[in-house]
Design an enzyme around this catalytic site. Sequence first.
Site, PDB file in Angstrom:
ATOM      1  N   GLY A  72       1.462  -1.218  -0.221  1.00 37.89           N
ATOM      2  CA  GLY A  72      -0.238  -0.013  -0.603  1.00 37.89           C
ATOM      3  C   GLY A  72       1.010   0.868  -0.013  1.00 37.89           C
ATOM      4  N   SER A  85       1.226   3.748  -2.390  1.00 35.20           N
ATOM      5  CA  SER A  85       1.311   4.445  -3.554  1.00 35.20           C
ATOM      6  C   SER A  85       0.911   6.198  -3.048  1.00 35.20           C
ATOM      7  CB  SER A  85       0.303   4.191  -4.900  1.00 35.20           C
ATOM      8  OG  SER A  85      -0.449   3.908  -4.430  1.00 35.20           O
ATOM      9  N   GLY A 138      -0.868   8.583   1.552  1.00 32.98           N
ATOM     10  CA  GLY A 138      -0.330   8.408   2.626  1.00 32.98           C
ATOM     11  C   GLY A 138       0.496   7.717   3.038  1.00 32.98           C
ATOM     12  N   TYR A 187     -14.910  -1.531   8.313  1.00 33.01           N
ATOM     13  CA  TYR A 187     -13.665  -1.070   9.064  1.00 33.01           C
ATOM     14  C   TYR A 187     -12.789  -1.489  10.195  1.00 33.01           C
ATOM     15  CZ  TYR A 187      -9.203   1.770   9.036  1.00 33.01           C
ATOM     16  OH  TYR A 187      -8.044   2.311   8.968  1.00 33.01           O
TER      17      TYR A 187
END
Length: 285
Positions: free
Chosen positions: A15, A17, A19, A155
């Site tokens: 993950g 790309s 943030g 979530y």
Amino acid sequence: MSYPATGPATWFVTGTSRGLGLELIAQLLRRGDNVVATTRSLERLETALGSADRSRLLPLEVDLVDEAAVAGAVEAARERFGAIDVVVNNAGYGFLGAVEEVTDAEARQMFDVQIFGVWNVLRSALPAMRARRSGHIINISSILGLTAFPGWGLYCAGKYALEGLTESLAAEVAGFAVNVTLVEPGYTRTDFLRGSSLGLPSSTVDGYDAIREMTKTHLAMPGTQLGDPVKAATAIIGVAVSGKAPMHQLLGSDSYGLAKARIESLTNDVEAGRELAFTTDVPHA
């Protein structure tokens, strides 16, 4: 020793790309470490990195739900850099909607990323770490892996599952000198609450007005969150370098406050149910 005392460390990060993941690999590259960066979009990653030095970067486009693809990425990492020192399972996204509104497909997609993708990485990376008796697994959870709010049920379900998986894993591999850490950030100024990283239900149910209002508030929040992603990435690196972080490493004063409140609430519940709990034992002979 999970982190090399000398020379560059090799990190495998998912993950990457945008943030927190993007900030993390940017800092690692500036440190001179080796970085294997997985993403769903190499084009987006290349654009985001700009002019960063890529001499120690292995970018890989990987669907984390594809077990064979993940195994291939881990093997490619070893072929390029040798042993993997640190794995950071960072890939994920948010979702805002009432439990009743979440479809089966939406729930399964969340668990594909938050749990099954992580499990694929663990299955591929752990054998070599166990054999070498060295390594560090860092799973990026959330304060919503420790507490819960209306509208965040999907979530939270994924992060609660990640917490249980990670705690069991830590106990299992402790004897192999492999460190395991849960990182639990609070609100951080990334694009997590933007449309690119936040899922919404495909259809809504009348009556959940408070959740609609909360969703509107969160969509307006980017740029005002308390947490600094640069400091958060630096903290994660510090966790790996020191090897001394607690099992649950909170990031952010908001995360700390919510965790303390959750502990107090849970303690109150445990004590309130104590009398009934003791009535269900088999009587002593």
